[in-house]
Scaffold this active site. Structure first.
Site, PDB file in Angstrom:
ATOM      1  N   ASP A  44     -28.024  20.934  31.740  1.00  0.00           N
ATOM      2  CA  ASP A  44     -27.856  21.775  30.558  1.00  0.00           C
ATOM      3  C   ASP A  44     -27.819  20.856  29.337  1.00  0.00           C
ATOM      4  OD1 ASP A  44     -27.279  24.083  29.058  1.00  0.00           O
ATOM      5  OD2 ASP A  44     -25.162  23.565  29.051  1.00  0.00           O
ATOM      6  N   THR A  92     -31.274  24.969  24.739  1.00  0.00           N
ATOM      7  CA  THR A  92     -30.775  23.761  24.045  1.00  0.00           C
ATOM      8  C   THR A  92     -31.718  22.578  24.261  1.00  0.00           C
ATOM      9  OG1 THR A  92     -29.377  23.417  25.982  1.00  0.00           O
ATOM     10  CG2 THR A  92     -28.345  24.363  24.062  1.00  0.00           C
ATOM     11  N   THR A  93     -32.193  22.428  25.506  1.00  0.00           N
ATOM     12  CA  THR A  93     -33.092  21.299  25.790  1.00  0.00           C
ATOM     13  C   THR A  93     -34.382  21.440  24.978  1.00  0.00           C
ATOM     14  OG1 THR A  93     -32.208  21.417  28.026  1.00  0.00           O
ATOM     15  CG2 THR A  93     -34.026  19.913  27.678  1.00  0.00           C
ATOM     16  N   ASP A 142     -24.722  30.668  30.408  1.00  0.00           N
ATOM     17  CA  ASP A 142     -25.971  30.669  29.632  1.00  0.00           C
ATOM     18  C   ASP A 142     -26.733  31.973  29.844  1.00  0.00           C
ATOM     19  OD1 ASP A 142     -25.486  28.242  28.561  1.00  0.00           O
ATOM     20  OD2 ASP A 142     -26.929  27.103  29.737  1.00  0.00           O
TER      21      ASP A 142
END
Length: 466
Positions: free
Chosen positions: A22, A55-56, A350
């Site tokens: 994550d 997010t990545t 998430d």
């Protein structure tokens, strides 16, 4: 990045181990002192707060934009021109996402499940993702209300996540109510109530200690006995107040004296001590009632109502609310070890954020790199309408966005350039949902294949990165 992206094992200065892929977890766990890197972490945190996932992607695009900007600077293009070009491209890219997005309502359970599954793919929660995705969608549907203007509001405050080790992930379940991981304070207390009046207490059922050190001299055993009798009387009175209010169950945030435990057990009242503050707050939502700070003033009106049962095997209390005021669900996640449960919890959190964002936003796009290639294609045709050197910056922005399909292919062991060319070709032929199947290496319609992502998450990633 992507379903074939590898997990990282991070060891902090205390020796604690985190295993995750994550993006925001990795960045917050790292010790960073470079100021630019700090800003990249902010990008990830903003993405996590606003969209819950991606997010990545946001961090990867930010890095690629920096790299492409550096190449433009080497060509003596002024920073102002690059900034203007990136700004124009970012606006155009976000409207392109909106253009190709599909609408979704809270009733599209199947589509929402695909959104949850896509979010979990590539994380530890993937093994049981069908079950977990179903639970996630049921959780979101349970806490969704329709606003006056016809939009949907998801209140995740009313959804609680509890974890438990030693069981398979497939045994995770959704409970309409709260789960309290505590034991009764006394063995002789009842453990089940079908219709309980529940008292939530924010005060210790103990003798009040003095704030200053006090010395008392006693001359005879009788005087000492009077002291003890008085303490006992005080405790009896406290318990009597609880009995008079009609409470069957007491969840106490502080301690309960041994003597008080005995009296409560004698009265047939179930008591639980040192309940977490967050659990007390959640219980108030589930059973109604008020959190009482002074036991002497408790009345029947302060009590909540619901059913309480004890699962002896799991050592948990299940509390369900009665009536219209009751709202609140608990997602009980199970896993074999602490590390497994932690990573499943991150994946499910998430997925919850992603599904709730999708419900309140009402738009989805196809994943697997499809949306990125389509955005880049639209940006390149838009670049030809931009004057001056900004045009080069818009082109560089389009290249940066295409990082996503390139990395997806690279992480799956495929040739990233060949793959990108194939996806581009499909998009030129009008297939806006063409993306990469990382398991077979083929280019296919990812929307039909069930690889679906929230449009808001993509827009947020583009604006955060820019």
């Amino acid at each position: 990045l992507g379903p074939k992206g590898m997990d990282k094992m991070l060891v902090d200065s205390m020796g604690d181990v985190t295993i995750t892929n994550d993006g925001v977890t990795i960045l917050t766990e790292m010790d960073i002192d470079n100021p630019t890197a700090e800003m990249i972490v902010e990008v990830a945190e903003t993405q996590e707060d606003e969209a819950g996932d991606g997010t990545t992607t946001a961090v990867a695009i930010a890095g690629e934009l920096l790299k492409n900007a550096e190449e433009l600077l080497d060509q003596d293009i002024h920073p102002t021109a690059i900034i203007n070009g990136f700004h124009l491209a970012s606006q155009e890219a976000r409207s392109a996402v909106d253009e190709v997005s599909e609408s979704v309502t809270p009733d599209d359970t199947e589509l929402l499940q695909k959104v949850a599954e896509t979010s979990m793919t590539g994380k530890s929660s993937e093994l049981d993702k069908e079950l977990l995705a179903r639970l996630v969608v049921e959780t979101v549907e349970a806490v969704t209300v329709e606003a006056d203007d016809g939009s949907y509001v998801v209140d995740l405050q009313n959804a609680n996540i509890e974890t438990q080790t030693g069981r398979g992930t497939g045994e995770s379940e959704l409970l309409h109510g709260a789960v309290v991981d505590k034991d009764p304070v006394h063995d002789n207390m009842p453990s089940e109530f079908e219709h309980a009046d529940i008292l939530l207490l924010d005060e210790a059922i103990e003798i009040q200690e003095t704030d200053v050190d006090t010395t008392v001299n006693v001359d005879s055993p009788d005087q000492l006995q009077q002291f003890l009798d008085q303490e006992e009387k005080e405790l009896r009175e406290k318990v009597q107040h609880i009995v008079d209010s009609g409470a069957d169950v007491v969840f106490c945030q502080k301690g309960i004296d041994d003597m008080a435990q005995h009296y409560l057990a004698k009265e047939g009242i179930l008591a639980v001590r040192r309940t977490k503050k967050s659990d007390i707050g959640f219980l108030r939502d589930v059973v109604g009632g008020a959190v009482v700070s002074d036991v002497t003033s408790v009345t029947e009106a302060d009590l909540g109502h619901g059913s309480v049962r004890r699962d002896a095997d799991d050592e948990l209390f299940y509390v369900e609310g009665h009536g219209d005021e009751a709202h609140g669900v608990t997602l009980l996640l199970r896993g074999s070890t602490d590390h497994v449960v932690d990573e499943i919890e991150r994946g499910v959190e998430d997925a919850l954020d992603v599904v709730s964002t999708t419900v309140s936003d009402g738009r989805v796009v196809s994943g697997g790199g499809a949306i990125e290639v389509e955005v880049a294609r639209k940006l390149r045709s838009y670049a030809s309408t931009v004057d001056g050197r900004e045009q080069l910056a818009v082109d560089a922005f389009a290249d940066a966005v295409e990082l996503v399909p390139r990395v997806l292919a690279g992480n799956a062991g495929l040739d990233s350039i060949d793959t990108l060319v194939n996806i581009r070709e499909a998009h030129e032929n009008g297939d806006v949902h063409a993306g990469l199947n990382v398991f077979t290496g083929d280019v296919e319609d990812t929307f039909d294949a069930g690889v679906v992502e929230p449009a808001h998450s993509k827009e947020q990633a583009l604006s955060s990165a820019t």
